[in-house]
Write a protein that holds these residues in place. Structure first.
Motif, PDB file in Angstrom:
ATOM      1  N   LEU A   1       0.839  -1.202   0.000  1.00 18.46           N
ATOM      2  CA  LEU A   1       0.000   0.000   0.000  1.00 18.46           C
ATOM      3  C   LEU A   1       0.874   1.252   0.000  1.00 18.46           C
ATOM      4  O   LEU A   1       0.372   2.358  -0.147  1.00 18.46           O
ATOM      5  CB  LEU A   1      -0.923   0.023   1.226  1.00 18.46           C
TER       6      LEU A   1
ATOM      7  N   ARG B   1      -1.434  -7.656  -4.609  1.00 17.71           N
ATOM      8  CA  ARG B   1      -2.577  -7.324  -3.735  1.00 17.71           C
ATOM      9  C   ARG B   1      -3.811  -8.111  -4.144  1.00 17.71           C
ATOM     10  O   ARG B   1      -4.547  -8.625  -3.317  1.00 17.71           O
ATOM     11  CB  ARG B   1      -2.894  -5.817  -3.820  1.00 17.71           C
TER      12      ARG B   1
ATOM     13  N   PHE C   1      -7.102  -7.694   3.091  1.00 16.61           N
ATOM     14  CA  PHE C   1      -6.996  -6.586   4.050  1.00 16.61           C
ATOM     15  C   PHE C   1      -8.234  -6.492   4.936  1.00 16.61           C
ATOM     16  O   PHE C   1      -9.360  -6.644   4.454  1.00 16.61           O
ATOM     17  CB  PHE C   1      -6.842  -5.253   3.310  1.00 16.61           C
TER      18      PHE C   1
ATOM     19  N   PHE D   1      -9.647  -3.584   7.407  1.00 12.65           N
ATOM     20  CA  PHE D   1      -9.378  -2.210   7.828  1.00 12.65           C
ATOM     21  C   PHE D   1     -10.096  -1.894   9.145  1.00 12.65           C
ATOM     22  O   PHE D   1     -11.116  -2.501   9.468  1.00 12.65           O
ATOM     23  CB  PHE D   1      -9.852  -1.221   6.761  1.00 12.65           C
TER      24      PHE D   1
ATOM     25  N   ASN E   1     -14.352  -0.220   5.599  1.00 14.80           N
ATOM     26  CA  ASN E   1     -14.285   0.179   4.183  1.00 14.80           C
ATOM     27  C   ASN E   1     -15.142  -0.685   3.262  1.00 14.80           C
ATOM     28  O   ASN E   1     -14.673  -1.180   2.239  1.00 14.80           O
ATOM     29  CB  ASN E   1     -12.830   0.174   3.693  1.00 14.80           C
TER      30      ASN E   1
ATOM     31  N   VAL F   1     -12.423  -8.821  -9.240  1.00 10.07           N
ATOM     32  CA  VAL F   1     -11.206  -8.205  -9.763  1.00 10.07           C
ATOM     33  C   VAL F   1     -10.213  -9.252 -10.308  1.00 10.07           C
ATOM     34  O   VAL F   1      -9.294  -8.933 -11.051  1.00 10.07           O
ATOM     35  CB  VAL F   1     -10.552  -7.309  -8.662  1.00 10.07           C
TER      36      VAL F   1
ATOM     37  N   LYS G   1     -10.849 -14.991  -1.297  1.00 13.42           N
ATOM     38  CA  LYS G   1      -9.978 -15.403  -2.420  1.00 13.42           C
ATOM     39  C   LYS G   1      -8.830 -16.290  -1.949  1.00 13.42           C
ATOM     40  O   LYS G   1      -7.882 -16.536  -2.705  1.00 13.42           O
ATOM     41  CB  LYS G   1      -9.468 -14.178  -3.161  1.00 13.42           C
TER      42      LYS G   1
ATOM     43  N   GLU H   1     -13.397   4.399  -0.001  1.00 11.97           N
ATOM     44  CA  GLU H   1     -13.818   3.403  -0.992  1.00 11.97           C
ATOM     45  C   GLU H   1     -12.749   3.243  -2.063  1.00 11.97           C
ATOM     46  O   GLU H   1     -12.422   2.136  -2.481  1.00 11.97           O
ATOM     47  CB  GLU H   1     -15.100   3.895  -1.672  1.00 11.97           C
TER      48      GLU H   1
ATOM     49  N   MET I   1      -9.871   1.389  -0.636  1.00  9.25           N
ATOM     50  CA  MET I   1     -10.199  -0.035  -0.474  1.00  9.25           C
ATOM     51  C   MET I   1     -10.154  -0.748  -1.826  1.00  9.25           C
ATOM     52  O   MET I   1      -9.592  -1.839  -1.950  1.00  9.25           O
ATOM     53  CB  MET I   1     -11.588  -0.139   0.167  1.00  9.25           C
ATOM     54  N   LEU I   2     -10.738  -0.084  -2.865  1.00 10.09           N
ATOM     55  CA  LEU I   2     -10.743  -0.706  -4.198  1.00 10.09           C
ATOM     56  C   LEU I   2      -9.319  -0.917  -4.700  1.00 10.09           C
ATOM     57  O   LEU I   2      -8.996  -1.958  -5.267  1.00 10.09           O
ATOM     58  CB  LEU I   2     -11.531   0.166  -5.187  1.00 10.09           C
ATOM     59  N   LYS I   3      -8.465   0.068  -4.453  1.00  5.42           N
ATOM     60  CA  LYS I   3      -7.067  -0.084  -4.875  1.00  5.42           C
ATOM     61  C   LYS I   3      -6.397  -1.213  -4.088  1.00  5.42           C
ATOM     62  O   LYS I   3      -5.608  -1.983  -4.633  1.00  5.42           O
ATOM     63  CB  LYS I   3      -6.301   1.229  -4.686  1.00  5.42           C
ATOM     64  N   ALA I   4      -6.704  -1.289  -2.798  1.00  6.59           N
ATOM     65  CA  ALA I   4      -6.122  -2.350  -1.965  1.00  6.59           C
ATOM     66  C   ALA I   4      -6.566  -3.728  -2.463  1.00  6.59           C
ATOM     67  O   ALA I   4      -5.811  -4.700  -2.394  1.00  6.59           O
ATOM     68  CB  ALA I   4      -6.523  -2.148  -0.515  1.00  6.59           C
ATOM     69  N   LEU I   5      -7.790  -3.807  -2.973  1.00 10.96           N
ATOM     70  CA  LEU I   5      -8.278  -5.093  -3.499  1.00 10.96           C
ATOM     71  C   LEU I   5      -7.634  -5.438  -4.845  1.00 10.96           C
ATOM     72  O   LEU I   5      -7.770  -6.557  -5.322  1.00 10.96           O
ATOM     73  CB  LEU I   5      -9.800  -5.055  -3.681  1.00 10.96           C
TER      74      LEU I   5
ATOM     75  N   TYR J   1      -7.989  -3.303  -7.663  1.00 14.67           N
ATOM     76  CA  TYR J   1      -8.648  -2.636  -8.793  1.00 14.67           C
ATOM     77  C   TYR J   1      -7.713  -1.560  -9.362  1.00 14.67           C
ATOM     78  O   TYR J   1      -6.992  -0.904  -8.612  1.00 14.67           O
ATOM     79  CB  TYR J   1      -9.981  -2.003  -8.358  1.00 14.67           C
TER      80      TYR J   1
END
Lengths: 237, 420
Positions: free
Chosen positions: A59, A86, A92, A94, A98, A115, A172, B309, B312-316, B318
Motif C-alpha cells: 500500500l 494485492r 486486508f 481495515f 471500508n 477483480v 480469495k 472506498e 479499499m478498491l485499490k487495496a483489493l 482494482y
C-alpha cells in the motif's frame, strides 16, 4: 501447522520527506514470518506499525530494503506487479471496514473476486456469477452472517460490517491477511468476537495473519508479538 | 461497475436531484431558445418571401446596387417586360410587376385635427397578378381592395395607426415620376393591411399600378418583377427557387436584366439573424457551463467523500482505470438523467409556444428587431435540436466528470487511506 517461510523482511527503511524535515518511520527492520502465523505488530502511536503493515501490503513504497513474499521482492516491483500481488495474495481488514455502502453484504465480498482474472477465478473453481455468489454466501456463513447476505452493508452493525470485511479478505484464499487495528472501532464484546473468529479461521484455514494494534486484547489472541518503538524493532516474542 | 454507479446516484439522493435539476434546466432552456430561434428564423423567411422580397426579383441593370434609394431612373421598359414575361411563362414561374418608390405622405384630418407627414414606400401593384406572388392583399384587415384606375390607397396598419388614418380619409402623396419629377397625388384611404411582416405594416402604401402609370408617366415601365415558385409553402418555394434561379439569372442577363434571389435581397437581414443566433449560442454555452460546473462540483464532492472506498478498491487490486471509470460512469449517468428530464421539460415548455406563440406585437411595433415577425412568435420544436441539446449536456457531464475524477485514484493507497 505448516512451517514454510512466507515472508522475509531485510533491512527495511521508510523515510517520509516533509517540507521541514525527513521523518524516519522505519529503521532497518529485519523479520521473518512463517506460513500460518498469527502475529501482531504492537507499539505506541507513531512507532511505525501501520507503516510496516502498509509496506508489507504493497500500500506504500519502501525507501530501501527487501520484502520477500514467497521469495518475490515486493520493493523491487512496479505498480502493476504490486497491484497483482494485492489482488492475488493479500487480504486486508481495515479499522473502519471500508465496505461499499450501496452494495449488499455478499456483493461487498464479491468485490474481491470480481477483480480476479479468468485464470485466477478458475483456480478458485469459480466458473460463473452463480459460483461467485455461492462462494460469497459460504464465506459469510463462515463468519457467522448466514441470513444476512442480502442486507445492505449500511444496515449492518459495526461488528457485522467487520465480519463482512473479514469474509471479503478471506474469500480469495490469500497467502496473507493484514489487519490494521481491526477492533479499534468495536466495543470489547464485538472486538473479542472478531478476534476469536480470526483465530479460528487461522487455525482451520491455515491462513497467515498479521495485525497491527496496541490493544491488549489483540495481543492476547496472537501467538507472536512484534514490538516497535520509534521505527525500530524492540523485540519479537 | 454499472450497478455501483447507479446505486451511488440513489445513495446521494439530494445531490443527484439538485445536479439533475441543474442539467435539466440547462437542456430545457437550450431546447426552448433553439425552438424559438428556429421558429423565428422560419417565420422571418416566410414573411420575407410572402410580403417583401418574393422568391426573387428582376430589376433593370444598375437598380439593385442603388435599391435602398428607390431610384426611378432605372426602369424595366414595356417591351423588355414583355420579353421577360414570355420567358417566365415558358418556365411556368408565377410573377407580378411592381413600381416601388419612396414617397412622403401628408395628412390633415379635419375631424381629429391630426396633421403631419410621414415617409413611406409606395408600391404600385398589379391588381390581377399581385396575389400570385404576395400575400399582402389577402391581409386587408379594414376596408376593401383598391379599385382599378382609382387614386385609392391601402396603408400598412402601423402607418395608419401613426397617422390616425381612417377609411375614406383623404391625404396627399408626393412621389417621384419618370425622370425624377415630383408628382403630387390626392388619394383616399380605401383599406388597411395587417400583415405578418412589420416592415410592410410600418412603411407600406399600396396603389393601383395602372393609375400610377398614368400619373407618373411610366408608359408601362416598372421598377421590378417579383417571382414566386410556390405561394403556399415557403420552404418548398425556397427549394424550388434555388434550383431554378441559376438558369433564370443567365436568361435575364441575356435580355439586359438583373435577377436577384431573396437571399441576396435580404442579405443584411439574414446576417443580422445569423449574428443573433451566434449570440444565442453563446448564451447556451454559458448555460451548459453552469451545468458543467455543477457536475464537476458534485463529482469532486463524491470523490472526496468516497476516498476510503477508492483506497479499499485499490487495496483489493482494482486499477486506477477502473476506479476512474466508476466515477466517470456516475457523471455520465447523471448527465443522461438530467438530459432526459431536460428534454421532457423542454418539450412541455415549448409545445404551448409552438401551438399558441408569444405575442410580441407591442414590442415589435415600434422597434426593428431584425426578424420579420409582426406579432406572434411561434417556436418550432425539432427532434434534431432536442437530440443535440441532450447530447451536448451528456458530453458536458462526461467532460466535467472526467475533470473531477482526474486525481481520484492517484497516489499511494496508504496516502489515500491516511487522508480519510
Amino acid at each position: 501447522m505448516n512451517s514454510t517461510r512466507l515472508l522475509t523482511i531485510e533491512h527495511l527503511n521508510k523515510t517520509y520527506h516533509t517540507a521541514s524535515e525527513d521523518v524516519h518511520a522505519l529503521k532497518d527492520i529485519n523479520l521473518t514470518f512463517e506460513q500460518g502465523e498469527l502475529t501482531s505488530i504492537s507499539g505506541p502511536s507513531g512507532s511505525g506499525k501501520t507503516t510496516l503493515l502498509n509496506l508489507i501490503g504493497c500500500l506504500d513504497m519502501a525507501t530501501d530494503g527487501k520484502i520477500l513474499l514467497e521469495g518475490k521482492d515486493l520493493v523491487a516491483m512496479n505498480q502493476k506487479e504490486r497491484n497483482m500481488v494485492r489482488r492475488q495474495h493479500l487480504g486486508f481488514i481495515f479499522q473502519n471496514y471500508n465496505l461499499i455502502p450501496v452494495l449488499k453484504a455478499w456483493e461487498n465480498v464479491a468485490m474481491a473476486l470480481q477483480v480476479l482474472d479468468t485464470k485466477q477465478r478458475q483456480a478458485l473453481a469459480l466458473e460463473n456469477k452463480e459460483d461467485i455468489k455461492e462462494k460469497c454466501f459460504q464465506m459469510l456463513e463462515k463468519v457467522g452472517l448466514k441470513g444476512m447476505e442480502e442486507r445492505l452493508s449500511n444496515d449492518l452493525s459495526g461488528g457485522q460490517q467487520q465480519r463482512v470485511s473479514i469474509a471479503r479478505a478471506l474469500v480469495k484464499s490469500p497467502s496473507l491477511i493484514l489487519a490494521d487495528e481491526p477492533t479499534a472501532n468495536l466495543d470489547s464484546a464485538n472486538g473479542l468476537m472478531i478476534l476469536t473468529l480470526i483465530e479460528d479461521l487461522n487455525k482451520s484455514m491455515g491462513i497467515t495473519c498479521i495485525y497491527s494494534s496496541h490493544d491488549d486484547l489483540v495481543l492476547e489472541h496472537t501467538r507472536r508479538v512484534i514490538i516497535l518503538k520509534d521505527g525500530q524493532l524492540q523485540c519479537s516474542k | 461497475m454499472f450497478k455501483i454507479a447507479l446505486r451511488n446516484l440513489g445513495r446521494y439522493k439530494k445531490r443527484t436531484i439538485v445536479t439533475t435539476f441543474a442539467i435539466a434546466v440547462g437542456v430545457m432552456t437550450a431546447i426552448f431558445f433553439n425552438a424559438m430561434l428556429v421558429g423565428a428564423d422560419n417565420d422571418s423567411k416566410r414573411n420575407l418571401l410572402w410580403y417583401e422580397t418574393s422568391c426573387a426579383k428582376v430589376f433593370p441593370k444598375g437598380y439593385f446596387e442603388e435599391r435602398n434609394l428607390y431610384p426611378v431612373n432605372f426602369l424595366i421598359e414595356s417591351e423588355q417586360g414583355k420579353e421577360l414575361e414570355s420567358l417566365l411563362q415558358k418556365d411556368k414561374v408565377s410573377y407580378t410587376k411592381r413600381f416601388s418608390s419612396s414617397a412622403e405622405l401628408f395628412f390633415l384630418d379635419e375631424k381629429t385635427k391630426v396633421s403631419g407627414s410621414l415617409m413611406a414606400i409606395l408600391y404600385g401593384i398589379d391588381l390581377q397578378q399581385d396575389k400570385n406572388v404576395f400575400h399582402t392583399m389577402n391581409s386587408i384587415s379594414e376596408g376593401t381592395m383598391i379599385g382599378k384606375g382609382t387614386g385609392q390607397v391601402i396603408l400598412g396598419c402601423n402607418l395608419a395607426y401613426d397617422m390616425k388614418a381612417r377609411l375614406g380619409q383623404e391625404m396627399t402623396i408626393q412621389v417621384k415620376g419618370r425622370g425624377g419629377f415630383i408628382q403630387t397625388l390626392d388619394v383616399v384611404v380605401q383599406g388597411i393591411v395587417t400583415t405578418e411582416n412589420p416592415i410592410i405594416n410600418t412603411t407600406g402604401v399600396f396603389m393601383d399600378l395602372e393609375y400610377l402609370d398614368d400619373m407618373l408617366e411610366l408608359d408601362g415601365a416598372v421598377t421590378e418583377y417579383d417571382l414566386s415558385w410556390n405561394t403556399s409553402n415557403s420552404s418548398q418555394a425556397i427549394k424550388e427557387a434555388s434550383n431554378a434561379l441559376p438558369l433564370l439569372k443567365e436568361q435575364c442577363s441575356a435580355i439586359g436584366l438583373d435577377c436577384r434571389s431573396w437571399e441576396e435581397l435580404a442579405a443584411d437581414i439574414l446576417s443580422l439573424v445569423q449574428s443573433k443566433s451566434s449570440f444565442s449560442n453563446l448564451l447556451l454555452f454559458f448555460i451548459f457551463l453552469i451545468a458543467a460546473v455543477g457536475i464537476t462540483n458534485t463529482m469532486a464532492m463524491a470523490v472526496m467523500e468516497r476516498k476510503k472506498e477508492i483506497g479499499m478498491l485499490k487495496a483489493l487490486g482494482y486499477t486506477q482505470r477502473y476506479i476512474k471509470g466508476l466515477f466517470f460512469l456516475e457523471g455520465t449517468l447523471l448527465g443522461m438523467l438530467g438530459s432526459l428530464a431536460g428534454v421532457l421539460l423542454g418539450i412541455l415548455v415549448t409545445i404551448p409556444v409552438q401551438r399558441y406563440g408569444i405575442d410580441f406585437s407591442s414590442m415589435v411595433k415600434d422597434m426593428n428587431i431584425g426578424y420579420r415577425i409582426a406579432g406572434i412568435m411561434h417556436a418550432e420544436l425539432t427532434g434534431k435540436e432536442c437530440l443535440a441539446a441532450a447530447l451536448l449536456a451528456i458530453l458536458a457531464s462526461m467532460f466535467s466528470a472526467s475533470l473531477a475524477v482526474r486525481k481520484a485514484a492517484k497516489g499511494e493507497i496508504a496516502q489515500i487511506l491516511r487522508r480519510m
